[in-house]
Write a protein that holds these residues in place. Structure first.
Motif, PDB file in Angstrom:
ATOM      1  N   GLY A  71       0.830  -1.180  -0.004  1.00 35.64           N
ATOM      2  CA  GLY A  71       0.061   0.000   0.247  1.00 35.64           C
ATOM      3  C   GLY A  71       0.904   1.217   0.091  1.00 35.64           C
ATOM      4  N   PRO A  72       0.271   2.457  -0.096  1.00 35.77           N
ATOM      5  CA  PRO A  72       1.084   3.611  -0.532  1.00 35.77           C
ATOM      6  C   PRO A  72       1.453   4.313   0.806  1.00 35.77           C
ATOM      7  CG  PRO A  72      -1.394   4.244  -0.485  1.00 35.77           C
ATOM      8  CD  PRO A  72      -1.209   2.726  -0.325  1.00 35.77           C
ATOM      9  N   ASP A  73       1.176   3.969   1.963  1.00 30.36           N
ATOM     10  CA  ASP A  73       1.209   4.706   3.313  1.00 30.36           C
ATOM     11  C   ASP A  73       2.743   4.949   3.607  1.00 30.36           C
ATOM     12  OD1 ASP A  73      -1.372   4.892   3.502  1.00 30.36           O
ATOM     13  OD2 ASP A  73      -1.641   3.633   4.835  1.00 30.36           O
ATOM     14  N   SER A  74       3.354   3.814   3.843  1.00 33.74           N
ATOM     15  CA  SER A  74       4.992   3.953   4.101  1.00 33.74           C
ATOM     16  C   SER A  74       5.589   4.663   2.756  1.00 33.74           C
ATOM     17  CB  SER A  74       5.722   2.593   4.418  1.00 33.74           C
ATOM     18  OG  SER A  74       5.685   1.789   3.132  1.00 33.74           O
ATOM     19  N   THR A  75       5.331   4.577   1.730  1.00 31.54           N
ATOM     20  CA  THR A  75       5.989   5.181   0.619  1.00 31.54           C
ATOM     21  C   THR A  75       5.740   6.741   0.772  1.00 31.54           C
ATOM     22  OG1 THR A  75       5.881   3.465  -0.975  1.00 31.54           O
ATOM     23  CG2 THR A  75       6.357   5.583  -1.884  1.00 31.54           C
ATOM     24  N   ALA A  76       4.480   6.968   1.214  1.00 29.91           N
ATOM     25  CA  ALA A  76       4.235   8.524   1.446  1.00 29.91           C
ATOM     26  C   ALA A  76       4.982   9.017   2.713  1.00 29.91           C
ATOM     27  CB  ALA A  76       2.894   8.685   1.604  1.00 29.91           C
ATOM     28  N   ARG A  77       5.374   8.144   3.692  1.00 32.32           N
ATOM     29  CA  ARG A  77       5.876   8.708   4.976  1.00 32.32           C
ATOM     30  C   ARG A  77       7.493   9.082   4.384  1.00 32.32           C
ATOM     31  NH1 ARG A  77       2.539   4.735   7.520  1.00 32.32           N
ATOM     32  NH2 ARG A  77       4.195   3.268   7.386  1.00 32.32           N
ATOM     33  N   VAL A  78       8.232   8.080   3.719  1.00 35.32           N
ATOM     34  CA  VAL A  78       9.425   8.113   3.081  1.00 35.32           C
ATOM     35  C   VAL A  78       9.610   9.599   2.575  1.00 35.32           C
ATOM     36  CG1 VAL A  78      11.295   7.183   1.995  1.00 35.32           C
ATOM     37  CG2 VAL A  78       9.953   5.836   3.500  1.00 35.32           C
ATOM     38  N   LEU A  79       8.809   9.664   1.623  1.00 36.42           N
ATOM     39  CA  LEU A  79       8.662  10.720   0.620  1.00 36.42           C
ATOM     40  C   LEU A  79       8.654  12.049   1.181  1.00 36.42           C
ATOM     41  CD1 LEU A  79       6.833   9.536  -2.482  1.00 36.42           C
ATOM     42  CD2 LEU A  79       9.171  10.034  -2.470  1.00 36.42           C
ATOM     43  N   ALA A  80       7.739  12.095   2.225  1.00 42.24           N
ATOM     44  CA  ALA A  80       7.545  13.370   3.082  1.00 42.24           C
ATOM     45  C   ALA A  80       8.905  13.872   3.677  1.00 42.24           C
ATOM     46  CB  ALA A  80       6.514  13.280   4.134  1.00 42.24           C
ATOM     47  N   ARG A  81       9.562  12.954   4.159  1.00 38.11           N
ATOM     48  CA  ARG A  81      10.721  13.093   4.815  1.00 38.11           C
ATOM     49  C   ARG A  81      12.465  13.436   3.801  1.00 38.11           C
ATOM     50  NH1 ARG A  81       9.372   8.839   8.266  1.00 38.11           N
ATOM     51  NH2 ARG A  81      10.904   7.690   7.414  1.00 38.11           N
ATOM     52  N   HIS A  82      11.995  12.708   2.786  1.00 39.56           N
ATOM     53  CA  HIS A  82      13.060  12.690   1.663  1.00 39.56           C
ATOM     54  C   HIS A  82      12.405  12.909  -0.017  1.00 39.56           C
ATOM     55  CE1 HIS A  82      15.943  11.118   4.717  1.00 39.56           C
ATOM     56  NE2 HIS A  82      14.700  10.211   4.992  1.00 39.56           N
ATOM     57  N   PRO A  83      11.996  13.937  -0.067  1.00 36.32           N
ATOM     58  CA  PRO A  83      11.162  14.372  -1.269  1.00 36.32           C
ATOM     59  C   PRO A  83      12.101  14.395  -2.532  1.00 36.32           C
ATOM     60  CG  PRO A  83      11.626  16.395  -0.101  1.00 36.32           C
ATOM     61  CD  PRO A  83      12.004  15.295   0.931  1.00 36.32           C
ATOM     62  N   ARG A  84      13.260  14.225  -2.682  1.00 34.97           N
ATOM     63  CA  ARG A  84      14.300  14.245  -3.561  1.00 34.97           C
ATOM     64  C   ARG A  84      14.466  12.904  -4.100  1.00 34.97           C
ATOM     65  NH1 ARG A  84      19.110  16.500  -3.766  1.00 34.97           N
ATOM     66  NH2 ARG A  84      19.542  15.990  -1.262  1.00 34.97           N
ATOM     67  N   LEU A  85      14.092  11.799  -3.460  1.00 41.36           N
ATOM     68  CA  LEU A  85      14.321  10.598  -3.652  1.00 41.36           C
ATOM     69  C   LEU A  85      13.687  10.323  -5.168  1.00 41.36           C
ATOM     70  CD1 LEU A  85      13.446   8.479  -0.643  1.00 41.36           C
ATOM     71  CD2 LEU A  85      15.647   8.532  -1.790  1.00 41.36           C
ATOM     72  N   ARG A  86      14.420   9.201  -5.940  1.00 43.62           N
ATOM     73  CA  ARG A  86      13.939   8.929  -7.420  1.00 43.62           C
ATOM     74  C   ARG A  86      13.374   7.481  -7.148  1.00 43.62           C
ATOM     75  NH1 ARG A  86      17.905  10.972 -12.191  1.00 43.62           N
ATOM     76  NH2 ARG A  86      17.614  13.377 -11.887  1.00 43.62           N
ATOM     77  N   LEU A  87      11.893   7.459  -6.675  1.00 52.83           N
ATOM     78  CA  LEU A  87      11.311   6.434  -6.761  1.00 52.83           C
ATOM     79  C   LEU A  87      10.584   5.725  -7.888  1.00 52.83           C
ATOM     80  CD1 LEU A  87       9.736   6.397  -2.973  1.00 52.83           C
ATOM     81  CD2 LEU A  87      12.106   5.657  -3.901  1.00 52.83           C
ATOM     82  N   VAL A  88      10.703   4.664  -8.357  1.00 50.06           N
ATOM     83  CA  VAL A  88       9.839   4.006  -9.544  1.00 50.06           C
ATOM     84  C   VAL A  88       9.003   3.106  -9.040  1.00 50.06           C
ATOM     85  CG1 VAL A  88      10.178   3.199 -11.862  1.00 50.06           C
ATOM     86  CG2 VAL A  88      12.037   4.324 -10.890  1.00 50.06           C
ATOM     87  N   VAL A  89       7.718   3.487  -9.020  1.00 51.56           N
ATOM     88  CA  VAL A  89       6.612   2.575  -8.312  1.00 51.56           C
ATOM     89  C   VAL A  89       6.538   1.534  -9.338  1.00 51.56           C
ATOM     90  CG1 VAL A  89       4.364   2.560  -7.453  1.00 51.56           C
ATOM     91  CG2 VAL A  89       5.745   4.660  -7.110  1.00 51.56           C
ATOM     92  N   ALA A  90       6.894   0.208  -8.941  1.00 50.56           N
ATOM     93  CA  ALA A  90       6.333  -0.911  -9.801  1.00 50.56           C
ATOM     94  C   ALA A  90       5.126  -1.080 -10.154  1.00 50.56           C
ATOM     95  CB  ALA A  90       7.047  -2.164  -9.222  1.00 50.56           C
ATOM     96  N   HIS A  91       4.767  -1.402 -11.347  1.00 47.14           N
ATOM     97  CA  HIS A  91       3.262  -1.692 -11.596  1.00 47.14           C
ATOM     98  C   HIS A  91       2.455  -0.591 -11.586  1.00 47.14           C
ATOM     99  CE1 HIS A  91       5.146  -5.601 -11.539  1.00 47.14           C
ATOM    100  NE2 HIS A  91       5.361  -5.931 -10.167  1.00 47.14           N
ATOM    101  N   MET A  92       2.713   0.491 -11.451  1.00 48.50           N
ATOM    102  CA  MET A  92       2.132   1.785 -11.668  1.00 48.50           C
ATOM    103  C   MET A  92       1.447   1.705 -10.063  1.00 48.50           C
ATOM    104  SD  MET A  92       2.359   3.296 -14.649  1.00 48.50           S
ATOM    105  CE  MET A  92       1.075   4.408 -14.989  1.00 48.50           C
ATOM    106  N   GLY A  93       1.950   0.971  -9.213  1.00 49.06           N
ATOM    107  CA  GLY A  93       1.161   0.829  -7.744  1.00 49.06           C
ATOM    108  C   GLY A  93      -0.035   0.156  -7.705  1.00 49.06           C
TER     109      GLY A  93
END
Length: 299
Positions: free
Chosen positions: A178-200
């Motif tokens: 689910g998206p919640d833990s990804t959203a929490r990481v991005l809130a702290r590290h907004p410059r990360l280049r995350l590629v969401v597999a399978h469009m999420g």
């Protein structure tokens, strides 16, 4: 028996029709043979993380799979190892390094796991030339904001190295997806280049919103536009939610082609046709199939 020559010719015809020099596949897998066989057994048995019959069309030795991708005009492709338990990331990374050394088209791929070693290993791997990392929340049984990962995010954001993250709940959700833990990481590290597999998938709307909010978030197409990947798609006969498709036009520069080769239950070309069926146009397809990955990888 799969006709590899025909399958490859059909893929070539697709990208040639767009005037491209080939494809870049950011979601392909090559794993150490014992681990690869174990993964394939899960697919064969419709295991708890697979959830349905899943015939593997390209069940071939690694050298034959590489030859197929070359014949199809896939100019660069990942290997995407992912650690499923503590203590195996180093083995996977060493194998992937050696594989890429012998296959010029292979992207140097690596993984890490929420264990103390990650804090030290990730900067070393970045310095050593890793081009893409893979994390699999569903298989690994962890949240993306596990505290053990925290020391790794800063170096990854600074380097701009992409991290392919399977965080969506497809094909079968777990307490970690689910998206919640990804959203929490991005809130702290907004410059990360995350590629969401399978469009999420199936949480496509939530992960699309994250891509709209954070410039470093990319969406990988693998399996997301098929009629096969999630329970909803199987039941209703469609893949990516139709109402979200127009919003992908505004993210034309951050959707990237991925196939999930070799564990496909259909021909490689078929997903490309489903992408074309979105009606987003040839310029969009050219970016998705080639230009976006080149920019992301710094080529």
């Amino acid at each position: 028996m799969t006709d590899l020559t025909r399958d490859a010719a059909e893929v070539r015809a697709f990208w040639e029709g767009l005037g491209l020099p080939g494809l870049i596949d950011l979601h392909a897998h090559f794993l150490p043979p014992p681990i690869e066989k174990a993964v394939w057994r899960e697919f064969d048995g419709g295991g708890e993380l697979i959830g349905r019959d899943w015939p593997i069309r390209y069940r071939l030795p690694a050298e034959e799979r590489v030859a197929f991708l070359r014949d199809a005009g896939v100019r660069r492709f990942s290997t995407l190892p992912y650690a499923h338990k503590p203590g195996v990331a180093g083995f996977l990374n060493d194998w992937s390094r050696d594989f890429a050394a012998g296959v010029p088209e292979a992207l140097r791929s690596a993984t890490f796991y929420p264990e103390p070693e990650a804090a030290d290993h990730v900067p070393v791997l970045i310095e050593d030339g890793v081009e893409i990392f893979k994390l699999h929340l569903q298989v690994g049984g962890y949240h993306l904001d596990d505290p053990a990962f925290e020391p790794a995010w800063g170096p990854l954001a600074e380097a701009g190295t992409p991290i392919m993250v399977h965080a969506g709940s497809g094909p079968v959700g777990t307490p970690y997806t689910g998206p919640d833990s990804t959203a929490r990481v991005l809130a702290r590290h907004p410059r990360l280049r995350l590629v969401v597999a399978h469009m999420g998938a199936p949480e496509c709307a939530e992960f699309l919103a994250l891509a709209e909010r954070y410039d470093g978030v990319h969406l990988d197409t693998s399996m997301a536009f098929t009629h096969f990947f999630t329970e909803d798609a199987v039941e209703h006969g469609h893949g990516y939610p139709v109402d979200l498709v127009p919003r992908l036009r505004d993210l034309q520069d951050r959707v990237v082609w991925g196939s999930d080769f070799p564990t496909l239950p259909f021909a490689y070309r078929q997903q490309l046709d489903w992408l074309a069926a979105t009606g987003l146009g040839e310029e969009w397809l050219r970016d998705v199939c080639w230009h976006n990955a080149r920019r992301l990888l710094g080529d």
